[in-house]
Each structure stands twice: as structure tokens, then as C-alpha cells.
Design an enzyme around this catalytic site. Structure first.
Site, short mmCIF file in Angstrom:
data_model
loop_
_atom_site.label_atom_id
_atom_site.label_comp_id
_atom_site.label_asym_id
_atom_site.label_seq_id
_atom_site.Cartn_x
_atom_site.Cartn_y
_atom_site.Cartn_z
N GLU A 127 0.78 -1.25 0.04
CA GLU A 127 0.03 0.01 0.06
C GLU A 127 0.73 1.28 -0.07
O GLU A 127 1.69 1.20 0.65
CB GLU A 127 -0.95 -0.06 1.36
CG GLU A 127 -1.90 1.02 1.00
CD GLU A 127 -2.94 1.38 2.34
OE1 GLU A 127 -2.73 0.41 3.32
OE2 GLU A 127 -3.72 2.12 2.34
N ALA A 267 1.59 -0.23 10.98
CA ALA A 267 1.28 -1.65 10.54
C ALA A 267 0.37 -1.84 9.53
O ALA A 267 -0.08 -0.69 8.79
CB ALA A 267 0.39 -2.54 11.71
N MET A 268 0.13 -2.98 8.58
CA MET A 268 -0.50 -3.14 7.23
C MET A 268 -1.34 -4.30 7.36
O MET A 268 -1.04 -5.44 7.84
CB MET A 268 0.71 -3.26 6.32
CG MET A 268 0.15 -3.41 4.78
SD MET A 268 -1.04 -1.95 4.55
CE MET A 268 -2.15 -2.80 3.42
N GLU A 269 -2.45 -4.06 6.85
CA GLU A 269 -3.59 -5.05 6.96
C GLU A 269 -3.68 -6.13 6.02
O GLU A 269 -4.69 -6.63 5.55
CB GLU A 269 -5.19 -4.33 6.93
CG GLU A 269 -5.43 -3.86 5.63
CD GLU A 269 -4.90 -2.36 5.47
OE1 GLU A 269 -4.01 -1.74 6.31
OE2 GLU A 269 -5.58 -1.44 4.80
N ASN A 270 -2.54 -6.43 5.36
CA ASN A 270 -2.67 -7.61 4.17
C ASN A 270 -3.43 -8.95 4.42
O ASN A 270 -3.60 -9.17 5.66
CB ASN A 270 -1.11 -7.95 3.90
CG ASN A 270 -0.16 -6.98 4.02
OD1 ASN A 270 -0.13 -5.98 3.01
ND2 ASN A 270 0.72 -6.80 4.89
N HIS A 302 -7.02 -2.46 14.94
CA HIS A 302 -7.53 -1.68 13.74
C HIS A 302 -6.94 -2.51 12.63
O HIS A 302 -7.83 -2.57 11.60
CB HIS A 302 -6.20 -0.65 13.68
CG HIS A 302 -6.48 0.24 12.34
ND1 HIS A 302 -7.15 1.48 12.51
CD2 HIS A 302 -5.78 0.27 11.31
CE1 HIS A 302 -6.98 1.98 11.35
NE2 HIS A 302 -5.97 1.26 10.63
N GLU A 303 -5.83 -3.36 12.34
CA GLU A 303 -5.71 -4.08 11.20
C GLU A 303 -6.47 -5.22 11.09
O GLU A 303 -6.68 -5.52 10.05
CB GLU A 303 -3.93 -4.59 11.32
CG GLU A 303 -3.29 -3.36 11.74
CD GLU A 303 -3.15 -2.19 10.64
OE1 GLU A 303 -3.60 -2.43 9.53
OE2 GLU A 303 -2.76 -1.29 11.07
N HIS A 306 -9.63 -4.27 9.63
CA HIS A 306 -9.63 -3.80 8.13
C HIS A 306 -9.95 -5.32 7.24
O HIS A 306 -10.28 -4.95 6.23
CB HIS A 306 -8.06 -3.76 7.70
CG HIS A 306 -7.98 -2.16 7.87
ND1 HIS A 306 -8.60 -1.43 7.26
CD2 HIS A 306 -6.74 -1.53 8.23
CE1 HIS A 306 -8.18 0.10 7.15
NE2 HIS A 306 -6.95 -0.25 7.90
N GLU A 325 -10.13 3.74 6.09
CA GLU A 325 -9.25 4.20 7.13
C GLU A 325 -9.96 4.98 8.31
O GLU A 325 -10.05 5.10 9.43
CB GLU A 325 -8.05 4.97 6.81
CG GLU A 325 -6.90 4.61 5.97
CD GLU A 325 -6.61 3.04 6.57
OE1 GLU A 325 -6.75 2.88 7.91
OE2 GLU A 325 -5.92 2.36 6.13
N1 PHE Z 1 -3.04 0.79 5.76
C1 PHE Z 1 -2.37 0.78 7.01
C2 PHE Z 1 -3.21 0.94 8.12
O1 PHE Z 1 -3.72 2.30 8.31
C3 PHE Z 1 -1.27 2.12 6.92
C4 PHE Z 1 -0.30 2.01 6.02
C5 PHE Z 1 -0.50 2.73 4.84
C6 PHE Z 1 0.71 0.93 6.20
C7 PHE Z 1 0.62 2.62 3.73
C8 PHE Z 1 1.92 0.98 5.37
C9 PHE Z 1 1.71 1.70 4.20
O2 PHE Z 1 -3.69 0.23 8.63
ZN ZN Z 2 -5.74 1.39 8.67
#
Ligand code: PHE
Ligand code: ZN
Length: 878
Positions: A127, A267-270, A302-303, A306, A325
Site C-alpha cells: 500500500e 502496521a499493514m492489513e494485508n 485496527h488491522e 480492516h 481508514e
Molecule cells: N493501511 C495501513 C493502516 O492504516 C497504513 C499503511 C499505509 C501502512 C501505507 C503502510 C503503508 O492500517
Molecule cells: Zn488502517
């Protein structure tokens, strides 16, 4: 500024549906030392809704193209065109399989976007537009595809080889390990993830509401495995909460979290494979503060949330970023409010909004919750998209009420499951379920700037009538000079001598609390049967993200501070009282009477501290922060603001010594463990300690030293360290404590970050010199974003006093650092710029120096990220 980069602007108005869709994505990664080969097999079809061209334009950056074929036919250079950003293939069929292989260099990737290496770990961050650094693709969120991923590495190289979804097979052939993953849910490329390393794993299970078993795994370096229990418990609480509150159940058989040291964000919600900054997963009482524990809980939730708000239902384009978001922040903040103290969570959110988002909204980067244009999307992961976006969802939830809001989100999730949609689609669901016309409300998405509410009142004793007049005004923002009238929900109550009054309007009794829908430029509300002059309690629980102007009398504020039933309002009234004292002092006016009232009410609260929520009282002791105070002025003088605030802090400490000390000592032994009560007691006690250290007295320094050496948890140890380091006259004691702290914690990277941060944020002395020294420290690593945040961002964002030193040297220093960082990591460089962008809000002397620093930065060859922020900041007319 940057001769080489033409920086095109992307506009919402130019949105077009994709010309092609990718039904299936098959990726093979061969990880070698020094390089990685990625081959892809994409099943591509024309989008039946949009067929204007026969040419397929794929995104791709920094890729070494090795081969390209359509179905089984190899393409040669005449069949396609390659530019630094695109691969365009001419005249493609209706439906075909594109075979492509590229080579990439994760070891050299310092931007931490795409596939990169972080102390031996291979991991991805896609992302918003990072997937295009992995292979050629339609790297846009409205192209959703089913992914299969094969990871190949030398046998024995990695014990952990992960990607999204379910693991189909894991075999060894000819000295190579081959792991095959499949994600059954369609997703955009930004949710793709891959991890390869040798990691330890903490496992648990969760049974969903429909009785399915989910395997939960948190992967970290072996030494950190025991620090994952809290994150695991938080995850299970979040999964349960989302079932109970939103009816959302987890959908895969496995949910994985991986912790990585080098990460640009939290963090990231993959899908099925969240990747976390270590700072948002690892937690242990000995090495983690209570605040950091709460952050872990919030970010884990949060993650996880998502998975529905972002992954199952995703964004059509990046202008809709707040769709996922804003909604997810609202969801996680309600989760935290349910797990901990609701009033305190609200105070924290509002504090952030006021001191950061309102400031952003008043600056050159101001943008609506749904922006109209951007140069670099990475610059739009902002407090406006996240926090103001969450406030907008909160207002919708309040307008609908809990039952209808739940029906509306149910409709949203079922109607748009598996689709990429817009903010408008979300509001539409709210509208359909409630039957309300939300067209004026939609301006919250399109109009930037913080609305102002100017409120006046009149009490007519003879008629027993009390009237409130509310006038709204939205200040102009860049590119939006004419503003429309907004729909502002204002929750309010009236206080009389015996507490809340019944609100009677047009002969109707409306109860003790109501929401006024302010939709016109000016509205007057008349309350009847009001037998005494009331005190209005306005914008209760912060019912809208606006600035309220109402001329409170001191005794009115005092009453709200002591009596308001809404904890948030008590804190807010205290902030107002403190602001009155500070503003008078800043403006050089007399403020004795106001200060006397402030001290009196603080004394009253402290003397009877046991009667109220300790966490709330802790927040009520905090003076409004400097950025917020500065934002109250057209042109702020940072030196005066800092001086006055420090003086008041000292004055309060001196006058309230007895009560502070008594409170500190009585709370001494009550705080053990991680219960809300224990955390609250610690936070109050540590606030009182920090106050006491404002006084030049060896006894108080002794208390801090004692707490420092005897502390059994990081919250207390660090609070004592901070109190010593930040107190000007405790220099000697502070040096000793700093040394022993480093000695003790040098092998815990996250604790070393705190050690850096406490020094960089010290509000006195030559901190710039200290910061330069810290940059040379053995533990500093300029490639690690957490370290940059701990030193440079802590100095620029959390040290208003020293950063705005009148020499302007700190401004110049920041510009130089950013120029260097930009070469390696543009996203981080661009984020560090924020404090300089507000130059026009400071008195000329500082404004000129800040502007000069921006100008010197503009002499460098800049990334798109930094270029966008610098150019917008310099163009700002004043
Ligand atoms: N999407 C992530 C979040 O808010 C944030 C994020 C954006 C992480 C871009 C990495 C790069 O949970
Ligand atoms: Zn987020």
C-alpha cells in the site's frame, strides 16, 4: 526544485474504470542472495464496461524486465513500450494470459516499499502503490484478483515462508524449498504480502461465532516471542468484539501477524498476513509503557478490523482512502473505549485532533476527507484522512443511533462485499436505512478546513427563557475559497445549581441532553421554563470536529470542571480554563484572577483525587500543548508560548506542592499489573511526579531517582527518567539515570528508541547539539524509521520549545536531514517535513527562518513525496 521529475497531478475528476481486469494472478518468487526473480502469470480480460483501447498499460517501477509473453507467444520490442513508470503492450486480445518475468533487488531497497530486506527478513509493503515495484501489474485498488503465490528459496535458507491465504503445499525439490499459497478472496494488489525469514511463532486458536476454528500466529525473532502474548490476547478480544458489535466474522482458517524492525508506518492489513512494526506488537511490562500497551491493543484491532472495512469491501481509488481508514479508526477507537475508559479514549482522540489535525487543516496541505487531487498518494496518509475521517463516521453513527447504524453497516458490508467502492456508497447506505437526507452532511467529505461555531447566549429571567445563538463559519483553505454551510451536530446540556436541567423547546420536554442540528449560517434555539441562569455544556463528547467559541465565565468553567457528568466535558472545561490563563499571559495581560481560580479548582480535585477516575484527573492536570496554543493565533510567537507555558507549569507545581506530593505518596503502592485501575493510578502518580520536578528541590529529585531505580515496570521507570531529564535543575541526576538506563536496555531496540526520544524532546538547553550527537551514537541507525522518529521527529514534533529556538538553526538542521533521508526513504522524509510547513502561522522572524529552510531544501533534487509538500508550502500566499 527537481528538474528531473515532472510531477503530474492525479485528480478524482479524471477517474475512469479500468480498461482491463485481472481474474487470476499467479506469482512465483525465487529468492536469491542479492536479487529476487519474480515471474507472473496473469489472466487478463477486457473490462466489459470500458473498452476504448486495445493497448494494455501496466504499472511497473524499478523492474528489470527479463521476458514477456502473451499466452505462449514471446513478445519482442516492437510489441510493447517501456517507460520508467509503465509497460504498454499493444493490441492485446480480449482474453489472454500474460507471462512476465522481472528481476528486483530487495537488498538495495531502502525506501521500504515493494519487496525489501530488513535485518535479514524479506518482507513486502504494497500500500498504496508498492506492488508495481514487484512486478508489472494493474496496481490500482479497483482491480481485484485471486492470488496464488509460490515462494522458492535454497533449502535451509528460511524456516518461515509466508504469503496471503492458505498454504497449499510445502515441499523440497533439488535442494530448493517450494511453498505454495492461495488466497481464495479477491483482493487488490495493495493487500498482497510475502515474508521470508527464520522466525519464532506464538500460536493460539479462536473459535468464531459460527463455530469455525481459526489458527492465530504471531511471528517474531525468537528473542521476542514472549513479548507477543499481549498482542495475541488483544487479537482475540478484537475478533470477538467485531462479531458482537458489527456481526463480522473472520473468513480464513488462519490469521498471521509478522513483526518487522524496519517499517514506514505502524502496521499493514494485508489479507490474512498482517505486517507490523515491532513497536506495535511487542509488549512486556518490564520494557513497555502502559501507553505503548494501549497502542498495541489499538493497532492490532485496527488491522484486524480492516479484514472487513478495507479488504472484503475495499476502495475504488485512493481518493476514497478514508472509506477504509476513517471507518476502521472509528471502529478501533470504539473498541478501545469499550476495553478501557471511554472518557479517556475520547480525550486522547480529541487532543490529537486539535493539536495535529486542526493544524493540518489550517496549513498548506489542508485537504478534504476525500481529497480532489494529489501528486503523491503516500502524502495523504494523514490525520485528516484517519482521524477526521473517523469523526465523520462517528457523526453518522450518532445521527443514526446504534440500531440503525448497525443495520446500515450490515447493508454496506453485504451489498459491497468483494467490491471496490466509494465514500458516497457508504453514506448512501446510511441514507437508505435512516431515510434521512444526508446531502448537506456529505460536505464533510468534500470540504476541507475546520468549521468554527461562534456561540452566544441570553437569559431572560422574567420570561424564564434561555436562548442560544450559534453561527457557523468555515475558513478558506488552499483551492477552496468559497465554503458552503455544513451540517454540524452539536450535543448539549444545560447545568443549573442542582445539575442538569430539562430542556424544553416549543413546549416540548426533550430530556436533559439533546443534539442540535446546525445547518444554517445562524440559528437561535430558545429553551423555556428555565428558572435560573444556566451554564451551557456544549459539544458534549465532542459531537463534531469543530472549534467552538463561547465566552465562558470563570465560575461557569469551574462548575463544569467539577460537575459535568461527561468526563470529556470536564477535561475540556479544564482545558478552556487553562487556555484563558495562558492566553492572557501570552498577550501580556493580567491573569492573576484567572490563575487563582485555576489553582483553586486544581487543589480541590487533587485533594479529593480518590473520588474520581485517576486517568481522567491525570489528563486534567495537563496544560494545553504548545502546537494547540499556537494554533489559536493568526501569527504565533513560539518563544513566548513556550515561556509562558513553562512558567505556569512551575507556578502550579509550587502552589500545589502539598497536594501533589500527597497524591504521589498515597498512590505509591497501589499500581501493580495491567488493569485499567492500575494504569490509571500510574498515570496520575507520574503526572504529579513530573510537576514536582518543576521545583528545584533535592527531595523531589530524590523521589524520582528512587522511583527510577526501584520501578518494577517500564511505565514507572521511564516516567521517572523523563521527569529527571526534562527538569532543568536535575541535570546531574539525569545524566546518571540516562547512563544506567542505556546500560540496562541497550539490547532492547524499542527501549533504546525511548532513550533517544526522551533526550531529543528535552525542553531546555542546547538540544540541537545533543541531537547531532545522538545521530552519531552506536545505537542509531539512519535506515530504521523508528530511530529517525525517535531522534529527528521527536525533536521536531515533540520539542516545540527547542525546535523553535530563535536562532532558526533547528529549522536548517531539519531541512538538511530531510535532504539526506529523501535519497533513501522519501515517505519518511516527507513526513518529517510537517513542522516546517506551518511557517506562515508564526511571527515574521520565525516564519522567515522556516521559509528559508524550506527554500534551501528546494535546492536539492527531491522525490515526488518531498517535492509535493515543499512546493505546496512555499506557494502558500500569506
Ligand atoms: N493501511 C495501513 C493502516 O492504516 C497504513 C499503511 C499505509 C501502512 C501505507 C503502510 C503503508 O492500517
Ligand atoms: Zn488502517
Amino acid at each position: 526544485m527537481s528538474a528531473s521529475t515532472a510531477t503530474p497531478v492525479t485528480r478524482l475528476a479524471d477517474y475512469r474504470a479500468p480498461e482491463f481486469l485481472i481474474e487470476k494472478t499467479h506469482l512465483t518468487f525465487e529468492l536469491h542472495e542479492g536479487y529476487t526473480d519474480v515471474s507472473s502469470r496473469l489472466t487478463i480480460v477486457r473490462n466489459p464496461k470500458n473498452t476504448k483501447t486495445n493497448d494494455l498499460a501496466l504499472h511497473g517501477e524499478q523492474l528489470e524486465l527479463h521476458s514477456l509473453a502473451i499466452d505462449e507467444r514471446s513478445l519482442d520490442s516492437g510489441d510493447y513500450q517501456l517507460t520508467p513508470q509503465n509497460l504498454t503492450i499493444y493490441n492485446v486480445p480480449e482474453r489472454f494470459v500474460l507471462h512476465c518475468s522481472v528481476r528486483i533487488y530487495p537488498e538495495k531497497n531502502t525506501a521500504l516499499e515493494g519487496l525489501y530486506c530488513s535485518s535479514g527478513m524479506y518482507c513486502t509493503q504494497c500500500e498504496a502503490e508498492g506492488f508495481r515495484k514487484i512486478t508489472y501489474y494493474l496496481d490500482r485498488p479497483d482491480v481485484m484478483s485471486e492470488f496464488e503465490t509460490v515462494i522458492i528459496a535454497r533449502e535451509g535458507a528460511f524456516s518461515t515462508m509466508l504469503s496471503n491465504g492458505n498454504c497449499l503445499s510445502d515441499t523440497v525439490h533439488d535442494g530448493k524449498r517450494v511453498v505454495h499459497w492461495h488466497d481464495p478472496f479477491k483482493k487488490p494488489s495493495y493487500l498482497f504480502a510475502l515474508v521470508a525469514d527464520n522466525l519464532a511463532c506464538l500460536e493460539d486458536h479462536f473459535t468464531t461465532q459460527s463455530g469455525r476454528d481459526v489458527l492465530l500466529q504471531i511471528y517474531t525473532e525468537a528473542k521476542d516471542r514472549e513479548k507477543c502474548h499481549f498482542a495475541m490476547q488483544s487479537l482475540k478480544r478484537a475478533m470477538r468484539w467485531d462479531e458482537e458489535t458489527y456481526g463480522r466474522e473472520y473468513d480464513l482458517d488462519r490469521f498471521m501477524i509478522v513483526a518487522v524492525d524496519d517499517f514506514n508506518m505502524g502496521a499493514m492489513e494485508n489479507k490474512g498476513l498482517n505486517i507490523f512494526n515491532t513497536s506495535c506488537v511487542l509488549a512486556h511490562p518490564a520494557s513497555t509503557t502502559d501507553a505503548a500497551f494501549q497502542r498495541v491493543e489499538g493497532v492490532i484491532a485496527h488491522e484486524y478490523f480492516h479484514n472487513w472495512s478495507g479488504n472484503r469491501v475495499t476502495c475504488r481509488d485512493w481518493f476514497q482512502l478514508s472509506l477504509k481508514e476513517g471507518l476502521t479508526v472509528y471502529r478501533d477507537s470504539e473498541f478501545s473505549a469499550d476495553m478501557n475508559s471511554r472518557a479517556v479514549k475520547r480525550i486522547e482522540d480529541v487532543n490529537l485532533l486539535r493539536s495535529v489535525q486542526f493544524v493540518e487543516d489550517a496549513g498548506p496541505m489542508a485537504h478534504p476527507v476525500r481529497p480532489d487531487s494529489y501528486m503523491e498518494i503516500s502524502n495523504f496518509y494523514t490525520v485528516t484522512i484517519y482521524e477526521k475521517g473517523a469523526e465523520v463516521v462517528r457523526m453518522l453513527a450518532n445521527i443514526l443511533g446504534p440500531k440503525l447504524y448497525r443495520l446500515a453497516t450490515d447493508l454496506y458490508f453485504s451489498r459491497f462485499d468483494g467490491q471496490a467502492v466509494t465514500c458516497d456508497d457508504f453514506v448512501q447506505c446510511m441514507e437508505e436505512i435512516s431515510g434521512r437526507d444526508l446531502s448537506q452532511f456529505r460536505l464533510w467529505y468534500s470540504q476541507a478546513g475546520t468549521p468554527e461555531l461562534h456561540i452566544s447566549d441570553h437569559y431572560d429571567a422574567d420570561r424564564q427563557q434561555y436562548s442560544l445563538t450559534l453561527r457557523q463559519h468555515v475558513p478558506a483553505t488552499p483551492g477552496q475559497t468559497e465554503k458552503k454551510l455544513m451540517h454540524i451536530p452539536v450535543k448539549m446540556a444545560l447545568y443549573g445549581n442542582q445539575g442538569t436541567l430539562n430542556l424544553v423547546i416549543d413546549g416540548q420536554n426533550k430530556g436533559t441532553e439533546i443534539v442540535l442540528d446546525i445547518c444554517q449560517e445562524q440559528q437561535t434555539i430558545v429553551f423555556e421554563q428555565v428558572v435560573e441562569q444556566p451554564v451551557p455544556s456544549l459539544l458534549r463528547s465532542f459531537s463534531a470536529p469543530v472549534r467552538v467559541f463561547y465566552d465562558y465565565q470563570l465560575d461557569q468553567l469551574q462548575k463544569l470542571i467539577l460537575l459535568d457528568s461527561d468526563g470529556f466535558c470536564r477535561w475540556d472545561a479544564m482545558q478552556s480554563l487553562m487556555r484563558i490563563v495562558l492566553s492572557k499571559a501570552i498577550d501580556g495581560k493580567g491573569y492573576q484572577a484567572e490563575q487563582t481560580v485555576l489553582i483553586k479548582v486544581l487543589r480541590q480535585l487533587l485533594a479529593d483525587y480518590a473520588a474520581m477516575d485517576a486517568a481522567l484527573l491525570a489528563y486534567m492536570l495537563d496544560l494545553p500543548n504548545e502546537p494547540y496554543l499556537a494554533s489559536l493565533y493568526e501569527k504565533a510567537n513560539p518563544v513566548t508560548i513556550s515561556r509562558v507555558r513553562t512558567q505556569l507549569q512551575h507556578e502550579l507545581a509550587t502552589q500545589l506542592q502539598t497536594e501533589l506530593l500527597n497524591c504521589y505518596q498515597s498512590l505509591q503502592s497501589s499500581a501493580i499489573g495491567l488493569s485499567a485501575q492500575a494504569m490509571a493510578a500510574r498515570s496520575l502518580r507520574n503526572r504529579t511526579l513530573a510537576y514536582l520536578l518543576q521545583i528545584d528541590d533535592a527531595r523531589y529529585r530524590g523521589l524520582a531517582q528512587q522511583q527510577f531505580s526501584q520501578a518494577e515496570n517500564m511505565t514507572d521507570q521511564f516516567a521517572a527518567l523523563r521527569a529527571l531529564v526534562h527538569a532543568e535543575h536535575a541535570h546531574t541526576e539525569a545524566q546518571t539515570a540516562l547512563q544506567s538506563f542505556y546500560q540496562q536496555w541497550q539490547h532492547e531496540s524499542l527501549v533504546v528508541n525511548m532513550w533517544f526520544q526522551v533526550q531529543a524532546s528535552r525542553p531546555w538547553g542546547d538540544v540541537l547539539q545533543e541531537v547531532r550527537r545522538l545521530l552519531q551514537h552506536e545505537a542509531f541507525d539512519a535506515r530504521n524509521p523508528n530511530k529517525l522518529r525517535a531522534v529527528i521527529a521527536a525533536f521536531a514534533n515533540q520539542n516545540f520549545t527547542r525546535f523553535h529556538d530563535s536562532s532558526g538553526n533547528a529549522y536548517q538542521f531539519l531541512a538538511e536531514q530531510i535532504a539526506g533521508i529523501d535519497q533513501r526513504n522519501p515517505q519518511i522524509a516527507s513526513r518529517l517535513l510537517t513542522p516546517l510547513t506551518h511557517w506562515h502561522r508564526f511571527v515574521d522572524k520565525h516564519a522567515c527562518l522556516m521559509r528559508k529552510a524550506l527554500e534551501s531544501l528546494s535546492q536539492h533534487e527531491l522525490s515526488k513525496d518531498v517535492y509535493e509538500v515543499v512546493s505546496k508550502s512555499l506557494n502558500k500566499a500569506h
